[in-house]
Design a protein around this motif. Structure first.
Motif, PDB file in Angstrom:
ATOM      1  N   PRO A  26       4.899  -6.010   5.894  1.00 56.73           N
ATOM      2  CA  PRO A  26       5.141  -5.077   4.790  1.00 56.73           C
ATOM      3  C   PRO A  26       5.086  -5.716   3.402  1.00 56.73           C
ATOM      4  O   PRO A  26       4.767  -5.047   2.425  1.00 56.73           O
ATOM      5  N   SER A  27       5.373  -7.007   3.306  1.00 54.61           N
ATOM      6  CA  SER A  27       5.322  -7.681   2.004  1.00 54.61           C
ATOM      7  C   SER A  27       3.892  -7.860   1.514  1.00 54.61           C
ATOM      8  O   SER A  27       3.660  -7.992   0.309  1.00 54.61           O
ATOM      9  N   PHE A  28       2.931  -7.869   2.459  1.00 56.29           N
ATOM     10  CA  PHE A  28       1.563  -8.212   2.072  1.00 56.29           C
ATOM     11  C   PHE A  28       0.490  -7.226   2.523  1.00 56.29           C
ATOM     12  O   PHE A  28      -0.670  -7.388   2.153  1.00 56.29           O
ATOM     13  N   ALA A  29       0.822  -6.206   3.296  1.00 58.81           N
ATOM     14  CA  ALA A  29      -0.183  -5.245   3.738  1.00 58.81           C
ATOM     15  C   ALA A  29      -0.883  -4.626   2.527  1.00 58.81           C
ATOM     16  O   ALA A  29      -0.239  -4.197   1.582  1.00 58.81           O
ATOM     17  N   ARG A  30      -2.205  -4.648   2.556  1.00 60.95           N
ATOM     18  CA  ARG A  30      -3.043  -4.091   1.483  1.00 60.95           C
ATOM     19  C   ARG A  30      -2.730  -4.713   0.117  1.00 60.95           C
ATOM     20  O   ARG A  30      -2.890  -4.068  -0.927  1.00 60.95           O
ATOM     21  N   SER A  31      -2.301  -5.957   0.112  1.00 58.89           N
ATOM     22  CA  SER A  31      -1.970  -6.603  -1.162  1.00 58.89           C
ATOM     23  C   SER A  31      -3.151  -7.401  -1.698  1.00 58.89           C
ATOM     24  O   SER A  31      -4.070  -7.778  -0.970  1.00 58.89           O
ATOM     25  N   VAL A  32      -3.090  -7.647  -3.003  1.00 60.20           N
ATOM     26  CA  VAL A  32      -4.028  -8.524  -3.696  1.00 60.20           C
ATOM     27  C   VAL A  32      -3.169  -9.560  -4.400  1.00 60.20           C
ATOM     28  O   VAL A  32      -2.351  -9.216  -5.255  1.00 60.20           O
ATOM     29  N   VAL A  33      -3.339 -10.825  -4.009  1.00 63.93           N
ATOM     30  CA  VAL A  33      -2.518 -11.907  -4.543  1.00 63.93           C
ATOM     31  C   VAL A  33      -3.377 -12.814  -5.417  1.00 63.93           C
ATOM     32  O   VAL A  33      -4.431 -13.284  -4.976  1.00 63.93           O
ATOM     33  N   LEU A  34      -2.921 -13.049  -6.635  1.00 67.51           N
ATOM     34  CA  LEU A  34      -3.575 -14.023  -7.502  1.00 67.51           C
ATOM     35  C   LEU A  34      -2.924 -15.374  -7.240  1.00 67.51           C
ATOM     36  O   LEU A  34      -1.709 -15.522  -7.396  1.00 67.51           O
ATOM     37  N   LEU A  44       1.216 -21.011  -4.382  1.00 65.23           N
ATOM     38  CA  LEU A  44       2.083 -20.038  -5.032  1.00 65.23           C
ATOM     39  C   LEU A  44       1.191 -19.005  -5.702  1.00 65.23           C
ATOM     40  O   LEU A  44       0.157 -19.345  -6.282  1.00 65.23           O
ATOM     41  N   GLY A  45       1.582 -17.742  -5.606  1.00 67.13           N
ATOM     42  CA  GLY A  45       0.817 -16.684  -6.245  1.00 67.13           C
ATOM     43  C   GLY A  45       1.689 -15.479  -6.517  1.00 67.13           C
ATOM     44  O   GLY A  45       2.891 -15.478  -6.220  1.00 67.13           O
ATOM     45  N   VAL A  46       1.084 -14.450  -7.090  1.00 70.68           N
ATOM     46  CA  VAL A  46       1.786 -13.191  -7.325  1.00 70.68           C
ATOM     47  C   VAL A  46       0.952 -12.030  -6.799  1.00 70.68           C
ATOM     48  O   VAL A  46      -0.267 -12.015  -6.929  1.00 70.68           O
ATOM     49  N   VAL A  47       1.658 -11.071  -6.202  1.00 72.99           N
ATOM     50  CA  VAL A  47       1.017  -9.841  -5.739  1.00 72.99           C
ATOM     51  C   VAL A  47       0.756  -8.982  -6.966  1.00 72.99           C
ATOM     52  O   VAL A  47       1.668  -8.696  -7.744  1.00 72.99           O
ATOM     53  N   LEU A  48      -0.488  -8.576  -7.157  1.00 68.36           N
ATOM     54  CA  LEU A  48      -0.884  -7.854  -8.373  1.00 68.36           C
ATOM     55  C   LEU A  48      -0.753  -6.338  -8.268  1.00 68.36           C
ATOM     56  O   LEU A  48      -0.792  -5.651  -9.291  1.00 68.36           O
ATOM     57  N   ASN A  49      -0.610  -5.806  -7.069  1.00 63.79           N
ATOM     58  CA  ASN A  49      -0.699  -4.349  -6.911  1.00 63.79           C
ATOM     59  C   ASN A  49       0.564  -3.700  -6.362  1.00 63.79           C
ATOM     60  O   ASN A  49       0.502  -2.734  -5.615  1.00 63.79           O
ATOM     61  N   THR A 169      -2.318   0.252  -8.009  1.00 64.41           N
ATOM     62  CA  THR A 169      -2.237   0.642  -6.603  1.00 64.41           C
ATOM     63  C   THR A 169      -3.623   0.841  -5.978  1.00 64.41           C
ATOM     64  O   THR A 169      -3.752   0.875  -4.758  1.00 64.41           O
ATOM     65  N   ALA A 170      -4.654   0.945  -6.794  1.00 68.43           N
ATOM     66  CA  ALA A 170      -6.031   1.077  -6.293  1.00 68.43           C
ATOM     67  C   ALA A 170      -6.758  -0.267  -6.269  1.00 68.43           C
ATOM     68  O   ALA A 170      -7.939  -0.328  -5.911  1.00 68.43           O
ATOM     69  N   LEU A 171      -6.075  -1.342  -6.613  1.00 63.62           N
ATOM     70  CA  LEU A 171      -6.725  -2.650  -6.765  1.00 63.62           C
ATOM     71  C   LEU A 171      -7.295  -3.177  -5.456  1.00 63.62           C
ATOM     72  O   LEU A 171      -8.382  -3.759  -5.444  1.00 63.62           O
ATOM     73  N   TRP A 172      -6.601  -2.994  -4.332  1.00 61.63           N
ATOM     74  CA  TRP A 172      -7.094  -3.503  -3.048  1.00 61.63           C
ATOM     75  C   TRP A 172      -8.487  -2.951  -2.764  1.00 61.63           C
ATOM     76  O   TRP A 172      -9.414  -3.690  -2.475  1.00 61.63           O
ATOM     77  N   ARG A 173      -8.633  -1.639  -2.876  1.00 63.36           N
ATOM     78  CA  ARG A 173      -9.944  -1.021  -2.616  1.00 63.36           C
ATOM     79  C   ARG A 173     -10.981  -1.432  -3.656  1.00 63.36           C
ATOM     80  O   ARG A 173     -12.124  -1.724  -3.321  1.00 63.36           O
ATOM     81  N   SER A 174     -10.599  -1.469  -4.925  1.00 60.98           N
ATOM     82  CA  SER A 174     -11.594  -1.764  -5.960  1.00 60.98           C
ATOM     83  C   SER A 174     -12.086  -3.212  -5.883  1.00 60.98           C
ATOM     84  O   SER A 174     -13.266  -3.477  -6.098  1.00 60.98           O
ATOM     85  N   VAL A 175     -11.201  -4.147  -5.548  1.00 53.48           N
ATOM     86  CA  VAL A 175     -11.634  -5.546  -5.411  1.00 53.48           C
ATOM     87  C   VAL A 175     -12.589  -5.683  -4.233  1.00 53.48           C
ATOM     88  O   VAL A 175     -13.616  -6.361  -4.336  1.00 53.48           O
ATOM     89  N   LEU A 176     -12.275  -5.042  -3.114  1.00 52.02           N
ATOM     90  CA  LEU A 176     -13.179  -5.112  -1.965  1.00 52.02           C
ATOM     91  C   LEU A 176     -14.497  -4.406  -2.262  1.00 52.02           C
ATOM     92  O   LEU A 176     -15.573  -4.908  -1.913  1.00 52.02           O
ATOM     93  N   MET A 185     -17.402  -3.086   2.786  1.00 49.97           N
ATOM     94  CA  MET A 185     -17.188  -1.973   3.717  1.00 49.97           C
ATOM     95  C   MET A 185     -15.713  -1.821   4.087  1.00 49.97           C
ATOM     96  O   MET A 185     -15.268  -0.724   4.438  1.00 49.97           O
ATOM     97  N   LEU A 186     -14.944  -2.899   3.997  1.00 53.22           N
ATOM     98  CA  LEU A 186     -13.524  -2.822   4.339  1.00 53.22           C
ATOM     99  C   LEU A 186     -12.766  -1.888   3.396  1.00 53.22           C
ATOM    100  O   LEU A 186     -11.720  -1.358   3.764  1.00 53.22           O
ATOM    101  N   SER A 187     -13.305  -1.677   2.198  1.00 52.74           N
ATOM    102  CA  SER A 187     -12.621  -0.818   1.225  1.00 52.74           C
ATOM    103  C   SER A 187     -12.530   0.630   1.693  1.00 52.74           C
ATOM    104  O   SER A 187     -11.718   1.397   1.198  1.00 52.74           O
ATOM    105  N   THR A 188     -13.346   1.012   2.667  1.00 50.48           N
ATOM    106  CA  THR A 188     -13.360   2.386   3.148  1.00 50.48           C
ATOM    107  C   THR A 188     -12.413   2.614   4.337  1.00 50.48           C
ATOM    108  O   THR A 188     -12.242   3.739   4.769  1.00 50.48           O
TER     109      THR A 188
END
Length: 196
Positions: A26-34, A44-49, A169-176, A185-188
């Motif tokens: 749950p901490s990282f599902a569908r996350s984008v980490v810088l 070390l990083g931060v979750v952006l979304n 909140t749309a960052l995961w899909r837009s980055v992919l 294709m994973l974005s879909t």
């Protein structure tokens, strides 16, 4: 093996870790980490979304006027949730021979960490965007490399605006979606694979 699984020390700093669809923590599902730091001791990083409902004006009122929209505190990860760190994008990339601006430490290009104990006025005029995060994501020595080898993360290049997306909140899909290979294709994929 995911791209970047064999990355050497420091090579992931400034890049994005995009959670693979199979990562359900749950901490990282569908996350984008810088990734902010990466060496033999860990990463070390931060979750952006993960925006919260906490306005920056409640948590750090002196910095609130300088934040990018949405002006809320973001959940940067599960570690040290009672601490805050901030990212700022400078209006111009500092030249190699110039000293870094006071209160700012470069991560990559014009993107860097902000010293939140410094007065905002010394940095605010030089920044194009800023965001505050509560907590961070951390990995011990070899831990991230193990997760990469297990295909938990996709390693992709970051764009300067990723950390300050107006639609986090749309960052995961837009980055992919912007990838130029099969990863796009994973974005879909639906969040619940049973609904595919």
């Amino acid at each position: 093996m995911s791209e970047g699984a064999g990355a050497g020390a420091g090579q992931l700093a400034g890049r994005l870790l995009v959670a693979a669809p199979a990562l359900v923590d749950p901490s990282f599902a569908r996350s984008v980490v810088l990734v902010l730091d990466h060496d033999n001791g860990g990463a070390l990083g931060v979750v952006l979304n993960r925006p919260t409902d906490v306005p920056v004006s409640d948590a750090l009122p002196v910095w609130a006027p300088h934040m990018s929209a949405p002006s809320v505190v973001f959940r940067g990860g599960p570690v040290a949730l009672d601490s805050a760190l901030a990212l700022a994008l400078l209006a111009t990339v500092p030249a190699a021979e110039d000293p870094e601006p006071l209160g700012w430490r470069q991560v990559v290009g014009a993107l860097g960490l902000v010293d939140l104990d410094a007065p905002p006025e010394i940095l605010a005029e030089q920044t194009a965007a800023m965001r505050v995060f509560a907590g961070y994501a951390g990995w011990g020595s070899g831990q991230l490399e193990g997760e990469l080898a297990a295909d938990a993360w996709l390693v992709v290049d970051s764009l300067p605006g990723d950390a300050f997306s107006a639609s986090p909140t749309a960052l995961w899909r837009s980055v992919l979606r912007r990838q130029t290979d099969r990863r796009a294709m994973l974005s879909t994929m639906p969040e619940d694979p049973s609904k595919n």
